[in-house]
Design a protein around this motif. Structure first.
Motif, PDB file in Angstrom:
ATOM      1  N   LEU A   1       0.823  -1.212   0.000  1.00 21.98           N
ATOM      2  CA  LEU A   1       0.000   0.000   0.000  1.00 21.98           C
ATOM      3  C   LEU A   1       0.861   1.267   0.000  1.00 21.98           C
ATOM      4  CD1 LEU A   1      -3.102   0.108   0.027  1.00 21.98           C
ATOM      5  CD2 LEU A   1      -3.004   0.466   2.489  1.00 21.98           C
ATOM      6  N   VAL A   2       1.942   1.251   0.793  1.00 27.83           N
ATOM      7  CA  VAL A   2       2.761   2.464   0.912  1.00 27.83           C
ATOM      8  C   VAL A   2       3.934   2.480  -0.086  1.00 27.83           C
ATOM      9  CG1 VAL A   2       2.129   2.821   3.329  1.00 27.83           C
ATOM     10  CG2 VAL A   2       4.218   1.538   2.798  1.00 27.83           C
ATOM     11  N   SER A   3       4.007   1.460  -0.937  1.00 23.46           N
ATOM     12  CA  SER A   3       5.115   1.389  -1.898  1.00 23.46           C
ATOM     13  C   SER A   3       4.650   1.486  -3.350  1.00 23.46           C
ATOM     14  CB  SER A   3       5.878   0.060  -1.749  1.00 23.46           C
ATOM     15  OG  SER A   3       6.290  -0.124  -0.423  1.00 23.46           O
ATOM     16  N   TYR A   4       3.452   0.987  -3.631  1.00 21.30           N
ATOM     17  CA  TYR A   4       3.002   0.849  -5.029  1.00 21.30           C
ATOM     18  C   TYR A   4       2.926   2.197  -5.748  1.00 21.30           C
ATOM     19  CZ  TYR A   4       0.283  -0.910  -9.006  1.00 21.30           C
ATOM     20  OH  TYR A   4      -0.143  -1.251 -10.264  1.00 21.30           O
ATOM     21  N   SER A   5       2.601   3.257  -5.035  1.00 23.13           N
ATOM     22  CA  SER A   5       2.445   4.579  -5.666  1.00 23.13           C
ATOM     23  C   SER A   5       3.584   5.512  -5.290  1.00 23.13           C
ATOM     24  CB  SER A   5       1.115   5.202  -5.259  1.00 23.13           C
ATOM     25  OG  SER A   5       0.062   4.311  -5.489  1.00 23.13           O
ATOM     26  N   GLY A   6       4.767   4.990  -5.163  1.00 20.47           N
ATOM     27  CA  GLY A   6       5.910   5.816  -4.759  1.00 20.47           C
ATOM     28  C   GLY A   6       5.730   6.294  -3.332  1.00 20.47           C
ATOM     29  N   ASP A   7       5.925   7.614  -3.125  1.00 22.49           N
ATOM     30  CA  ASP A   7       5.850   8.165  -1.765  1.00 22.49           C
ATOM     31  C   ASP A   7       4.479   8.737  -1.431  1.00 22.49           C
ATOM     32  OD1 ASP A   7       8.343   7.515  -1.071  1.00 22.49           O
ATOM     33  OD2 ASP A   7       9.183   9.550  -1.098  1.00 22.49           O
ATOM     34  N   THR A   8       3.522   8.622  -2.328  1.00 21.53           N
ATOM     35  CA  THR A   8       2.248   9.348  -2.151  1.00 21.53           C
ATOM     36  C   THR A   8       1.379   8.794  -1.022  1.00 21.53           C
ATOM     37  OG1 THR A   8       2.245   9.956  -4.471  1.00 21.53           O
ATOM     38  CG2 THR A   8       0.128  10.084  -3.365  1.00 21.53           C
ATOM     39  N   VAL A   9       1.421   7.475  -0.807  1.00 23.68           N
ATOM     40  CA  VAL A   9       0.487   6.865   0.147  1.00 23.68           C
ATOM     41  C   VAL A   9       1.197   6.489   1.455  1.00 23.68           C
ATOM     42  CG1 VAL A   9      -1.134   4.947   0.515  1.00 23.68           C
ATOM     43  CG2 VAL A   9      -0.905   5.954  -1.769  1.00 23.68           C
ATOM     44  N   ILE A  10       0.567   6.877   2.568  1.00 23.78           N
ATOM     45  CA  ILE A  10       0.982   6.370   3.881  1.00 23.78           C
ATOM     46  C   ILE A  10      -0.242   5.667   4.470  1.00 23.78           C
ATOM     47  CG2 ILE A  10       2.703   8.178   4.234  1.00 23.78           C
ATOM     48  CD1 ILE A  10       0.731   9.571   6.125  1.00 23.78           C
TER      49      ILE A  10
ATOM     50  N   SER B   1       9.997  -5.913  -4.381  1.00 20.06           N
ATOM     51  CA  SER B   1      10.561  -5.583  -5.697  1.00 20.06           C
ATOM     52  C   SER B   1       9.439  -5.087  -6.603  1.00 20.06           C
ATOM     53  CB  SER B   1      11.211  -6.824  -6.311  1.00 20.06           C
ATOM     54  OG  SER B   1      10.197  -7.765  -6.634  1.00 20.06           O
ATOM     55  N   LYS B   2       9.826  -4.454  -7.699  1.00 26.59           N
ATOM     56  CA  LYS B   2       8.828  -3.960  -8.668  1.00 26.59           C
ATOM     57  C   LYS B   2       7.976  -5.136  -9.159  1.00 26.59           C
ATOM     58  CE  LYS B   2       7.489  -1.041 -12.183  1.00 26.59           C
ATOM     59  NZ  LYS B   2       6.279  -1.726 -12.537  1.00 26.59           N
ATOM     60  N   ALA B   3       8.635  -6.278  -9.406  1.00 25.17           N
ATOM     61  CA  ALA B   3       7.900  -7.448  -9.906  1.00 25.17           C
ATOM     62  C   ALA B   3       6.873  -7.916  -8.881  1.00 25.17           C
ATOM     63  CB  ALA B   3       8.886  -8.562 -10.235  1.00 25.17           C
ATOM     64  N   GLU B   4       7.249  -7.888  -7.604  1.00 23.48           N
ATOM     65  CA  GLU B   4       6.309  -8.328  -6.558  1.00 23.48           C
ATOM     66  C   GLU B   4       5.147  -7.337  -6.412  1.00 23.48           C
ATOM     67  OE1 GLU B   4       9.505 -10.720  -3.710  1.00 23.48           O
ATOM     68  OE2 GLU B   4       9.335  -8.545  -3.580  1.00 23.48           O
ATOM     69  N   LEU B   5       5.474  -6.035  -6.462  1.00 17.48           N
ATOM     70  CA  LEU B   5       4.410  -5.020  -6.376  1.00 17.48           C
ATOM     71  C   LEU B   5       3.404  -5.228  -7.509  1.00 17.48           C
ATOM     72  CD1 LEU B   5       6.587  -1.848  -5.585  1.00 17.48           C
ATOM     73  CD2 LEU B   5       4.984  -2.953  -4.028  1.00 17.48           C
ATOM     74  N   ASP B   6       3.920  -5.472  -8.702  1.00 17.98           N
ATOM     75  CA  ASP B   6       3.043  -5.650  -9.864  1.00 17.98           C
ATOM     76  C   ASP B   6       2.254  -6.956  -9.775  1.00 17.98           C
ATOM     77  OD1 ASP B   6       3.861  -3.253 -10.858  1.00 17.98           O
ATOM     78  OD2 ASP B   6       5.336  -4.102 -12.263  1.00 17.98           O
ATOM     79  N   GLU B   7       2.896  -7.990  -9.273  1.00 16.37           N
ATOM     80  CA  GLU B   7       2.204  -9.282  -9.145  1.00 16.37           C
ATOM     81  C   GLU B   7       1.001  -9.151  -8.193  1.00 16.37           C
ATOM     82  OE1 GLU B   7       4.732 -12.400  -7.627  1.00 16.37           O
ATOM     83  OE2 GLU B   7       3.051 -13.814  -7.477  1.00 16.37           O
ATOM     84  N   ILE B   8       1.227  -8.461  -7.070  1.00 18.82           N
ATOM     85  CA  ILE B   8       0.141  -8.270  -6.087  1.00 18.82           C
ATOM     86  C   ILE B   8      -0.969  -7.420  -6.714  1.00 18.82           C
ATOM     87  CG2 ILE B   8      -0.439  -7.239  -3.837  1.00 18.82           C
ATOM     88  CD1 ILE B   8       2.531  -7.965  -3.017  1.00 18.82           C
TER      89      ILE B   8
END
Ligand SMILES: NC(=O)c1ccc[n+]([C@@H]2O[C@H](COP(=O)([O-])OP(=O)(O)OC[C@H]3O[C@@H](n4cnc5c(N)ncnc54)[C@H](OP(=O)(O)O)[C@@H]3O)[C@@H](O)[C@H]2O)c1
Length: 319
Positions: free
Chosen positions: A272-281, A304-311
């Motif tokens: 949640l706090v990583s997928y959109s860069g620094d925008t979400v806390i 990792s980027k791959a894991e973020l995208d997989e989720i």
């Protein structure tokens, strides 16, 4: 490891994961009836675990037990010898059936209940009141000018209202620091309805509430549906709607969690706090010390980027 970030365009440094203390209502008010009766010891331990794991940020509101959650938060921080400058406190004005001028009458209660801790972020809880956004933002700016609150936020605002609040504050020389909205892997509408894009464009932080879907994303309800019996109607409805549909998602979170030796709920928070860069806390709720420890533990690894995208892909149905 996830580092502290800046809240909107303010100078406030905040841990990407904080703790929501909505349930610290001690049975007070209409909402209080749905909250557990927490002992001082439990609340003190939640604060202890939070700070031990690098959390410096707590979310409360006037509505959470008419000040009881605020009082309990200040008490538990004091019990842990936390200094004002070590903690970021966010609280909210309850706007329903009120005018903006009510803020100047009720702010002193907020200050008193939270004493000796100062209010770093003051939010309008919902976009429903007898006053316009313009009038509300003027009133909030007045509180900043008076030094009663450090920054301004809103909650449950759609993209259009958030932009309006931003514009009104900009005229007064202030940034809109944050918009607190319902956002989790099983509720991703802010990614498509313009809220997230507008926040990114304007440099506004999105504070995601109900990030674990009331515990659903920890997998505990999938393992034992009886857990739901103790929850209130809101969470039972969220769980009922999503329990079956979230099975593949929880399986993916579980699989990925093993590689980092963490838990599926921690992967959900990290996403949640990583997928959109620094925008979400985010501000998961905690009613037990282990929950604060796990929330803090969700900042100890980087997907990792791959894991973020997989989720994101396996949770596509919740967009
Ligand atoms: N602005 C708004 O309108 C608004 C609305 C709702 C919430 N909020 C804020 O957001 C915060 C969090 O929202 P929320 O409480 O609705 O939802 P949540 O964070 O998704 O769920 C919190 C609940 O999940 C369970 N949980 C937490 N950590 C866990 C863990 N590690 N393992 C297993 N279960 C765990 C706990 O349930 P049990 O207590 O049953 O153990 C806890 O009460 C609130 O405290 C409040 O500050 C704001």
């Amino acid at each position: 490891m996830l580092e502290k970030r800046t809240l909107g365009k303010t100078d406030i440094k905040i841990s990407p994961i904080g703790i929501g203390v909505m349930m610290w209502m001690s049975g007070k008010g209409i909402m209080g009836r749905m909250a557990p009766d927490l002992t001082d010891e439990v609340m003190n331990d939640i604060i202890k675990e939070s700070f031990a794991g690098g959390i410096n940020f707590f979310d409360t509101a006037e509505m959470y037990g008419f000040g009881r959650s605020e009082t309990n938060l200040a008490k538990a921080l004091k019990a842990n010898d936390i200094k004002d400058e070590e903690v970021i406190i966010e609280t909210k004005w309850a706007p329903i059936l009120r005018r903006a001028r009510n803020m100047r009458r009720t702010i002193n209660k907020r200050i008193k209940y939270l004493e000796p801790y100062t209010i770093d972020q003051y939010m309008v809880h919902q976009p429903i009141s007898f006053s316009s956004i313009k009038t509300e933002m003027k009133e909030l700016a007045r509180l900043v000018e008076q030094g009663k609150v450090r920054s301004v936020g809103v909650s449950n605002y759609n993209a259009k209202k958030m932009r309006k609040a931003h514009e009104e504050l900009e005229k007064l020389g202030l940034p809109l620091a944050a918009n607190q909205v319902h956002y989790s892997l099983v509720r991703r509408n802010i990614e498509t309805d313009g809220i997230l894009d507008t926040a990114k464009e304007l440099g506004i932080t999105i504070t995601a509430y109900t990030p674990l879907a009331g515990g659903l994303l920890t997998g505990k309800l999938h393992n034992n549906p009886d857990v739901m019996k103790n929850k209130n109607l809101f969470y039972r409805m969220v769980a009922k709607r999503n329990l079956e549909e979230s099975i593949p998602l929880v399986e993916t979170l579980t699989e990925i969690s093993k590689a980092y030796e963490v838990l599926p709920g921690q992967v959900a928070l990290n996403w949640l706090v990583s997928y959109s860069g620094d925008t979400v806390i985010t501000i998961p709720g905690a009613t037990k010390a282990y929950q604060a420890k796990e929330a803090a533990g969700a900042m100890t690894f980087s997907l990792s980027k791959a894991e973020l995208d997989e989720i994101a892909e396996v949770a596509e149905r919740f967009l």
